[in-house]
Write a protein that holds these residues in place. Sequence first.
Motif, PDB file in Angstrom:
ATOM      1  N   HIS A 171       0.813  -1.205   0.000  1.00 21.35           N
ATOM      2  CA  HIS A 171       0.000   0.000   0.000  1.00 21.35           C
ATOM      3  C   HIS A 171       0.861   1.276   0.000  1.00 21.35           C
ATOM      4  O   HIS A 171       1.822   1.396   0.722  1.00 21.35           O
ATOM      5  CB  HIS A 171      -0.941   0.017   1.201  1.00 21.35           C
ATOM      6  CG  HIS A 171      -0.250  -0.270   2.509  1.00 21.35           C
ATOM      7  ND1 HIS A 171       0.191  -1.519   2.865  1.00 21.35           N
ATOM      8  CD2 HIS A 171       0.083   0.547   3.530  1.00 21.35           C
ATOM      9  CE1 HIS A 171       0.758  -1.460   4.048  1.00 21.35           C
ATOM     10  NE2 HIS A 171       0.715  -0.223   4.480  1.00 21.35           N
ATOM     11  N   ARG A 172       0.424   2.229  -0.802  1.00 24.52           N
ATOM     12  CA  ARG A 172       0.993   3.581  -0.849  1.00 24.52           C
ATOM     13  C   ARG A 172       2.423   3.661  -1.399  1.00 24.52           C
ATOM     14  O   ARG A 172       2.994   4.760  -1.428  1.00 24.52           O
ATOM     15  CB  ARG A 172       0.934   4.263   0.530  1.00 24.52           C
ATOM     16  CG  ARG A 172      -0.503   4.526   1.015  1.00 24.52           C
ATOM     17  CD  ARG A 172      -0.538   5.502   2.182  1.00 24.52           C
ATOM     18  NE  ARG A 172       0.066   4.937   3.366  1.00 24.52           N
ATOM     19  CZ  ARG A 172       1.238   5.311   3.893  1.00 24.52           C
ATOM     20  NH1 ARG A 172       1.905   6.324   3.373  1.00 24.52           N
ATOM     21  NH2 ARG A 172       1.719   4.721   4.951  1.00 24.52           N
ATOM     22  N   VAL A 211       5.129   3.555   8.860  1.00 23.57           N
ATOM     23  CA  VAL A 211       4.148   4.339   8.122  1.00 23.57           C
ATOM     24  C   VAL A 211       4.750   5.136   6.962  1.00 23.57           C
ATOM     25  O   VAL A 211       4.043   5.848   6.267  1.00 23.57           O
ATOM     26  CB  VAL A 211       3.356   5.266   9.069  1.00 23.57           C
ATOM     27  CG1 VAL A 211       2.599   4.439  10.099  1.00 23.57           C
ATOM     28  CG2 VAL A 211       4.282   6.247   9.757  1.00 23.57           C
ATOM     29  N   ARG A 213       6.955   5.103   3.236  1.00 25.34           N
ATOM     30  CA  ARG A 213       6.714   4.352   2.005  1.00 25.34           C
ATOM     31  C   ARG A 213       8.043   3.831   1.453  1.00 25.34           C
ATOM     32  O   ARG A 213       9.112   4.206   1.918  1.00 25.34           O
ATOM     33  CB  ARG A 213       6.100   5.287   0.941  1.00 25.34           C
ATOM     34  CG  ARG A 213       4.837   5.974   1.370  1.00 25.34           C
ATOM     35  CD  ARG A 213       4.424   7.029   0.346  1.00 25.34           C
ATOM     36  NE  ARG A 213       5.454   8.043   0.197  1.00 25.34           N
ATOM     37  CZ  ARG A 213       5.472   8.984  -0.751  1.00 25.34           C
ATOM     38  NH1 ARG A 213       4.479   9.036  -1.645  1.00 25.34           N
ATOM     39  NH2 ARG A 213       6.434   9.872  -0.820  1.00 25.34           N
TER      40      ARG A 213
ATOM     41  N   ASP B  98      -1.987   4.030  14.200  1.00 22.32           N
ATOM     42  CA  ASP B  98      -1.946   3.235  12.976  1.00 22.32           C
ATOM     43  C   ASP B  98      -3.193   2.373  12.859  1.00 22.32           C
ATOM     44  O   ASP B  98      -3.788   2.247  11.783  1.00 22.32           O
ATOM     45  CB  ASP B  98      -0.690   2.365  12.995  1.00 22.32           C
ATOM     46  CG  ASP B  98      -0.493   1.598  11.696  1.00 22.32           C
ATOM     47  OD1 ASP B  98      -0.504   2.245  10.634  1.00 22.32           O
ATOM     48  OD2 ASP B  98      -0.344   0.371  11.741  1.00 22.32           O
ATOM     49  N   ALA B 101      -6.113   4.556  11.942  1.00 26.16           N
ATOM     50  CA  ALA B 101      -6.055   5.124  10.590  1.00 26.16           C
ATOM     51  C   ALA B 101      -6.143   4.052   9.516  1.00 26.16           C
ATOM     52  O   ALA B 101      -6.732   4.261   8.452  1.00 26.16           O
ATOM     53  CB  ALA B 101      -4.754   5.907  10.424  1.00 26.16           C
ATOM     54  N   ASN B 102      -5.523   2.912   9.784  1.00 32.49           N
ATOM     55  CA  ASN B 102      -5.341   1.943   8.706  1.00 32.49           C
ATOM     56  C   ASN B 102      -6.075   0.632   8.925  1.00 32.49           C
ATOM     57  O   ASN B 102      -5.819  -0.342   8.220  1.00 32.49           O
ATOM     58  CB  ASN B 102      -3.849   1.656   8.525  1.00 32.49           C
ATOM     59  CG  ASN B 102      -3.089   2.921   8.144  1.00 32.49           C
ATOM     60  OD1 ASN B 102      -3.548   3.682   7.300  1.00 32.49           O
ATOM     61  ND2 ASN B 102      -1.956   3.154   8.778  1.00 32.49           N
ATOM     62  N   ASP B 104      -8.233  -2.382   8.568  1.00 32.49           N
ATOM     63  CA  ASP B 104      -8.871  -2.930   7.378  1.00 32.49           C
ATOM     64  C   ASP B 104     -10.216  -3.487   7.828  1.00 32.49           C
ATOM     65  O   ASP B 104     -10.272  -4.480   8.549  1.00 32.49           O
ATOM     66  CB  ASP B 104      -7.962  -4.027   6.824  1.00 32.49           C
ATOM     67  CG  ASP B 104      -8.448  -4.547   5.493  1.00 32.49           C
ATOM     68  OD1 ASP B 104      -9.627  -4.335   5.142  1.00 32.49           O
ATOM     69  OD2 ASP B 104      -7.641  -5.189   4.796  1.00 32.49           O
TER      70      ASP B 104
END
Lengths: 368, 368, 368
Positions: A171-172, A211, A213, B98, B101-102, B104
Motif C-alpha cells: 500500500h501507498r 508508516v 513508504r 496506525d 487510521a489503517n 482494514d
Amino acid sequence: MQTPTLGQLATENGAQVVGDPDLAVRGLAPLDQAGPGDLSFLSNPLYLPQALASKASAVIVSPADLERIRADGQAGGRNWLVARNPYVCFARVAQRFDREANADPRTGIDPRASVAADAVVPASCFIGPNVVIEAGARLGERVRVLANAFIGAGAEIGDDTLIYANVSVYHRCVVGVRNILHSGVVVGADGFGFAPDIGPAGVEYVKIPQVGRAVLGNDVEVGANTAIDRGAMADTVIEDGCKLDNQVQIAHNVRVGAHTVIAGCAAVAGSTRIGRFCVIGGSANFAGHLNIADRTTVSGGTSITKSITKPGGHYTSVFPFTTHGEWERNAAIVRGLSKLRERVVTLERRLRGQSAGSNTTQDEEKSS
Amino acid sequence: MQTPTLGQLATENGAQVVGDPDLAVRGLAPLDQAGPGDLSFLSNPLYLPQALASKASAVIVSPADLERIRADGQAGGRNWLVARNPYVCFARVAQRFDREANADPRTGIDPRASVAADAVVPASCFIGPNVVIEAGARLGERVRVLANAFIGAGAEIGDDTLIYANVSVYHRCVVGVRNILHSGVVVGADGFGFAPDIGPAGVEYVKIPQVGRAVLGNDVEVGANTAIDRGAMADTVIEDGCKLDNQVQIAHNVRVGAHTVIAGCAAVAGSTRIGRFCVIGGSANFAGHLNIADRTTVSGGTSITKSITKPGGHYTSVFPFTTHGEWERNAAIVRGLSKLRERVVTLERRLRGQSAGSNTTQDEEKSS
Amino acid sequence: MQTPTLGQLATENGAQVVGDPDLAVRGLAPLDQAGPGDLSFLSNPLYLPQALASKASAVIVSPADLERIRADGQAGGRNWLVARNPYVCFARVAQRFDREANADPRTGIDPRASVAADAVVPASCFIGPNVVIEAGARLGERVRVLANAFIGAGAEIGDDTLIYANVSVYHRCVVGVRNILHSGVVVGADGFGFAPDIGPAGVEYVKIPQVGRAVLGNDVEVGANTAIDRGAMADTVIEDGCKLDNQVQIAHNVRVGAHTVIAGCAAVAGSTRIGRFCVIGGSANFAGHLNIADRTTVSGGTSITKSITKPGGHYTSVFPFTTHGEWERNAAIVRGLSKLRERVVTLERRLRGQSAGSNTTQDEEKSS
C-alpha cells in the motif's frame, strides 16, 4: 518483424556506417558465433583478431579500433557500425530486436484480475490473470502487471513499467516510470523496527508501525526476490537508474543514490545512505546508519561497518580463501594475532636493549 | 477516528500527564518535525535540547529526563507524558494511531478465494482474492490473509494473525496468534535433507522425506521473502516473540528461542538451536548442529562455526574492511600468516641463542 | 495404505532380511523413539548401543555393523534389514511411506486455473487454483503445479515434476523430470546485464536483453525463494541431480555440474562454472567468470574469488569468530598487518647485521 538495415541502426543509435548502409541485419551474435546477416560487436581491442576472423556481416566498433583495423589494411570488404561506445550500441540494438521479437501485444484487464473500482488503470495497460489491484492504486500508461502480482491500496506505478508474476507492492508505495520488477520482488513490507522493552526474563520487542513508504525512481530494475522495505516514518528511496540484482535486501529508511548498481544477495541495513554511481558487489553487507560516498566500489562479500566519506574509493573485507588445512593454521594465528604482535614488540625491546638501551617502542607501537 | 486526549493516552499506557490531560493529540512526529497537536518523544537525553526546541504540543519523557528538565526550570508551559520507557510508549501510541487510521474493515471470504469445504475460517476473518486454503486448514478469529497467499492442508493459523500477499504456508504447519508474515514468506518448505549414495561417478543424493512441521509461536513477525523450513522428523520451531527480518533462512530442525531477533539475510543451518533473547546481526550465518546460549549477540556478517555456551556474549568474525589496495597487501600476509609466525619464532630462537642459549620457545609457542 | 512386510522392503531396496521377513512394518522412527512395529536405522557404528537398546521391531544395518553385533552375540531375538548403505535404504523406505501416506490423488485442471489454449497439459497432471500457464508451455506426465504458480510462455516442465505454490517459471525456460521447485522459486528472471555508459554525472547503465534460458536437468530440487536467472545469450544450466537449498542465487550463464549440492543463501555470480559433485556451504559466494573443479568442497560463509583447478579440494575463507573485544584487537592488527610484517623484516635485518652482516632478507621475503 521488419529486418532493419545497417543504415537504419546507425541512424537510430547515432552511429556511422562504413560499408553498405543497405545491408539487412537479421540478428545479433557474439563474434565467434555470428554468421552471414548477423551484426556483432567489438568492445575490447583484445578481441580484434576475433573480429577480423568473424563471419559476421557487420561489426560494431569504436572509432579508435576502426583506425587500428584500417592501419592494418583490413577494414575493406566488410561493414562497420562505428559507435562511440560499441557495447552500449550493441545493447540498444539488442533491445530493438528483443522488442520486435518479444513484444507482448496484450492490453486490457484479464477477467480473472481483481481491480478495485476506484483504481486507475489506463486502457493501454495489460493486467494479467489473478492480479489484484487494491483501492486507490494508480497505474500509468502501458504498465504491464503479470499473473498473480499484487498492487496494494494507493500504490502508484509509472508509465511503461513491467511487473512480473508474483510481485508484491504494498500500500501507498511508489514505483517510477520504465521500472522492471522481477518475480518475487516485495516493495514496501514493514521495516524491522521494534522498541526494546524489559520483559520478565529479558528484552522483548514492541512493534513500531512502519508508516513511511518505499519510493522507487525512474528506470530502476529490481531482481527476483529482492525486498525493499517501507520507511518507519520517512520513506525508503531508490533513486533513478539504480539496478538491483536478485535477493537484495534494502532495509527501512535506506536511500540508494541514482545510477548505483547492487549485485545479488547484498544487504543494506536501516537508514544507511549509499551514494550515486556506486558499484556494490554481490553478498556485500552494510551496517545501519552509514553514509557511503558517491562512486564507491565495494567488493563482493565485503562487510562495510563504518561510513565512507571519500568518493570514488574501492573497499574490500574478504578473508582470503585457502585450502581448509591452511585456513585452519592461519585462522588459529588470527585468533592469537594480538599475542603474535606482543611477541614482536618483545623482540624489538630485547634487541634494542642489546644494542642501545633506547626506548622508542612507544612510537613504533603507534605506527602500527 | 476520534482524536485521543493526552490523558487517555496516559491511561492506556500506564503513563502520567504533567500538564493538560485534555490536550487533543492529533498525531505523532519526530521532535524536529512535530507541530501543534503533535506528540513527540525523547528516548535519549542527548536530544534534550531538541526536545526543548520542539514545536510538539507534548513530549513523552522518562521520569529522569523530566527531572533534568525541571532542574533547568524548563518544564513549564509544555505538556509531558511521563513513561518508564518513552520509546516503548511511543511505539504503543503509534500502534494506536496506525490501527485507527489503517484498520482494514474487510471481513469475509472474497468470492475469488478457494477455501476447502472442511477448512475452518471464522466469520471474523478476511480472506482476500485468489487466496487458496486447502483441506483441513484451521484459522483462528480475525485472521487476515491477503491476496494470492496459500495455506496448505491441515495448517493452523492463530487468532489475529496477518498474512500478506503471496505468502506460502505448507501443509500441517502451525502459525501462532498475533503473527505477521510478510509477502514472499515461505513456512514449511522441505528441509535440505539427502542421504549421500555412491553413484557411478561420484556422490549422488537420495531425498529424505521431510515429515516434521514448521511451528511458529505467538507474536512472531517474519520479514519479506524469509524461509522457515519444516523439520525432517521433528519440528522446526520459532518460539514466542521472535522477530525475523527479510530474506532470513531457517533450516530444518532449527529452534530459535523466545524473543530472539534476527536481522536481514541471516542464515541458520540445520538442527542449530539459538537461545532466547539473542540478537543476530544481518547477513550472519550459523553452521549446523550448534547450540547458541541465551542472550548472545552476533555482529552482522559474522560466521558462527562452533557452539557458544556462555550466555550474554557478543561475537564477531568480520575481516576489517580497508581500501582494496591495503586489503590486497594484508590479504597476502594473512595467506602466509603461518610463515610470518615461523619467522617470529626463528627470531626468538636466534635472540635467545645470542643472549643465553636457553630453550623456552616451546612454552611461548603454547601461549600463542 | 497397505502395511509392507520387512521382506517386501528388502526386495524393493536390494537388502537382506535377517530375522522374520513377514514382520509388518508400520512406520519409521529414530532409534530412541521407535516402538513395536517400527523400523529404525543404524548408519554410524557410534550409535550401536542405541541400536541394541532400541524398541524398534527391526533395524536397518550395514553388513559390517551386523557382523559386530553378531560377534557380541546380540543379533538374535531381533530383525535386521541388511543394506549396503543403511542411510540411503532408510531414505528410500521413508519415501515409500511418505508416498503412501501423502500422495496427492488430485488430477486435472482446477477451474480457477488459467491455461492457454495451446499449452500442453496431459490429463495425468494436477493444476491447482489460480495457476497460470501461458501460450505454448508444455508439461510432461503427472506434473503437479500447486496454487498461484506461474508457468511462462513456451516453458517446458518434465514428467513427475512438483511445483509448489507461488513459484514463477519465466518464458521458454526448461525444467527436467522429477524436479521439485519449492514456493517462491524464480526460474529464468533476467540476468543482471547492463552496458555502462558515460552519463552527464557518472556511469549509467543500458539494459542488455537477456535472451538465453534457464535450463534445469533431471532430479533437481530447488529450495524456497531460490532464484536462477536466464542466460544473456546462451543458457544458464543446472545439471542433473543438483540440489539447491533455500535463498540461493544463481546468476546468468552460470553452469552447475551434475550432483552438486548448494546450501542456503549461497550465491554464484555470472558465468561461473561449478563442477560436478561439489559441496557448497551455506552463505558461500563466488565471483563471476570462475571455473571450479569437480568435487570441490567450499565451507559455509566462504568467498571464492579465483578459479579452482585441482579437483577434490576443500576451501575456506572465514574470519575466525571471537568475542567482540578480542575481535576488535585482532581486527586492528589485521588492518596493520603489512606494518607488522615490516617490523619483523626490520628485526631480521638488525639481527643479521649484529651476527654476520649477511643479506638474505630478499630470499626470506619471497618465501612468505
